[in-house]
Design a protein around this motif. Sequence first.
Motif, PDB file in Angstrom:
ATOM      1  N   SER A 181       0.844  -1.195   0.000  1.00  0.00           N
ATOM      2  CA  SER A 181       0.000   0.000   0.000  1.00  0.00           C
ATOM      3  C   SER A 181       0.877   1.242   0.000  1.00  0.00           C
ATOM      4  O   SER A 181       1.996   1.241   0.521  1.00  0.00           O
ATOM      5  CB  SER A 181      -0.911   0.014   1.229  1.00  0.00           C
ATOM      6  OG  SER A 181      -1.804  -1.079   1.215  1.00  0.00           O
ATOM      7  N   ARG A 201      -4.464  -5.090   9.111  1.00  0.00           N
ATOM      8  CA  ARG A 201      -3.586  -3.987   8.732  1.00  0.00           C
ATOM      9  C   ARG A 201      -4.197  -2.687   9.283  1.00  0.00           C
ATOM     10  O   ARG A 201      -5.315  -2.337   8.921  1.00  0.00           O
ATOM     11  CB  ARG A 201      -3.439  -3.911   7.218  1.00  0.00           C
ATOM     12  CG  ARG A 201      -2.862  -5.175   6.591  1.00  0.00           C
ATOM     13  CD  ARG A 201      -2.837  -5.094   5.070  1.00  0.00           C
ATOM     14  NE  ARG A 201      -4.175  -5.119   4.498  1.00  0.00           N
ATOM     15  CZ  ARG A 201      -4.451  -4.871   3.221  1.00  0.00           C
ATOM     16  NH1 ARG A 201      -3.476  -4.548   2.384  1.00  0.00           N
ATOM     17  NH2 ARG A 201      -5.692  -4.934   2.773  1.00  0.00           N
ATOM     18  N   ILE A 213      -4.584   1.533  -1.378  1.00  0.00           N
ATOM     19  CA  ILE A 213      -4.462   0.322  -0.581  1.00  0.00           C
ATOM     20  C   ILE A 213      -4.338  -0.917  -1.459  1.00  0.00           C
ATOM     21  O   ILE A 213      -5.125  -1.119  -2.394  1.00  0.00           O
ATOM     22  CB  ILE A 213      -5.680   0.163   0.365  1.00  0.00           C
ATOM     23  CG1 ILE A 213      -5.811   1.406   1.261  1.00  0.00           C
ATOM     24  CG2 ILE A 213      -5.553  -1.091   1.202  1.00  0.00           C
ATOM     25  CD1 ILE A 213      -4.581   1.712   2.073  1.00  0.00           C
ATOM     26  N   PHE A 221      -7.929  -3.432   5.854  1.00  0.00           N
ATOM     27  CA  PHE A 221      -7.053  -2.297   6.165  1.00  0.00           C
ATOM     28  C   PHE A 221      -7.901  -1.265   6.912  1.00  0.00           C
ATOM     29  O   PHE A 221      -8.974  -0.873   6.452  1.00  0.00           O
ATOM     30  CB  PHE A 221      -6.494  -1.692   4.876  1.00  0.00           C
ATOM     31  CG  PHE A 221      -5.283  -0.834   5.088  1.00  0.00           C
ATOM     32  CD1 PHE A 221      -4.020  -1.298   4.775  1.00  0.00           C
ATOM     33  CD2 PHE A 221      -5.396   0.454   5.599  1.00  0.00           C
ATOM     34  CE1 PHE A 221      -2.889  -0.507   4.968  1.00  0.00           C
ATOM     35  CE2 PHE A 221      -4.289   1.252   5.794  1.00  0.00           C
ATOM     36  CZ  PHE A 221      -3.020   0.772   5.483  1.00  0.00           C
TER      37      PHE A 221
END
Length: 369
Positions: A181, A201, A213, A221
């Motif tokens: 990312s 994440r 991302i 994420f």
Amino acid sequence: MEQSSIQELYIQYLTGVLTVDETRELEQRLETDERFRQQWELLKQEAEALGASAYLQRIDSAAVLQRIKFKRKTNFQVYKLLAAAAVLLLLSVGGYWFLHQPPKEKSIPVASLVTHKAVQLESNGATIQLADDSGQHTIALKNATINAAKGSMQYASLDTSLNTLSVPAGQTYHIRLSDGSEVWLNASTRLRFPFHFTGKREVFVEGEAYFRIAADARHPFIVNTPLTAIQVLGTSFNVNTYQPNKVKTALVDGKVITDNRKGQLEELKPGIQADYTNGEGFSTSRFDPEEVLSWKDDIYYYHSKNLAALLEEASRFYGIRFTAVEDLPASQTVTGLMDRKRLEDFLSDLKTTAKLNFTVKNNEVQVHL
């Protein structure tokens, strides 16, 4: 020449940004092109009949700015036109007419103030200054190896503890995380992140950042802000926390869900921005990607911004402190742009149109009427 183009030229003429050669060309056009002269006279008559305040209020500044942004992308030699847009004042009271404004001065002594601080990385108790030059640098830490070039860094490490990357005012920075990312950080922004992700994440941001991302359906994420948490899969979006008690999340592509940690959720589609205000909740609207992301190209567009707020933004954008030594008119607003590479032009435009004066003192720019 289209009517809108003539109006843009007329704005340049009124705001004093035409050069001597450009003024001479305009005079020749008025003498030789009857249709152009008639349209010019109509604009002049309207402006003189209404007065500066009413005339400028009638200008669709957003539409003019859209046209200027298009021209900026297709011709990088049109900065004069950009400068004209930057000084489109929308005055609600009073006004000042610039039919015979002398050429702008370019002598505001601000260049010496542009001494940017270094971007800093805090990791495992150590603080590293990341050099602002074009060379490649390899920095060996106890827990990581950092590879940094001008304005960017990546690394190799298995350490899962949190680090803090701090970008000072007047600068931007790019970092590639361990999962692939990428994050672009705007001025006065902090990113807390681990060198290595395990499972979920998760990062923390204060300021403004653009995220791209890497897709990984098994490992969501999470971007935490002071007020919200943004759940991401593979996507690109911008998050802005500059305003106290407010977070703006603008989705460029993909899908995100932002929540306020109190059970209120907002799922975004590309092209939609969610504004979360503490105490008021979420509101959504469409956004212009070029405006929201222009900071990545060292440009900042602003709409109907009062002078005090504009100077606060300029302090962060240029990395120079602007201080108003007296109260500025709260009713006076401006629409236009700032270019990080053209500080003196920005100040000259405000001096011409808003009748602001600037004095360099005590390592800051003092602003007064």
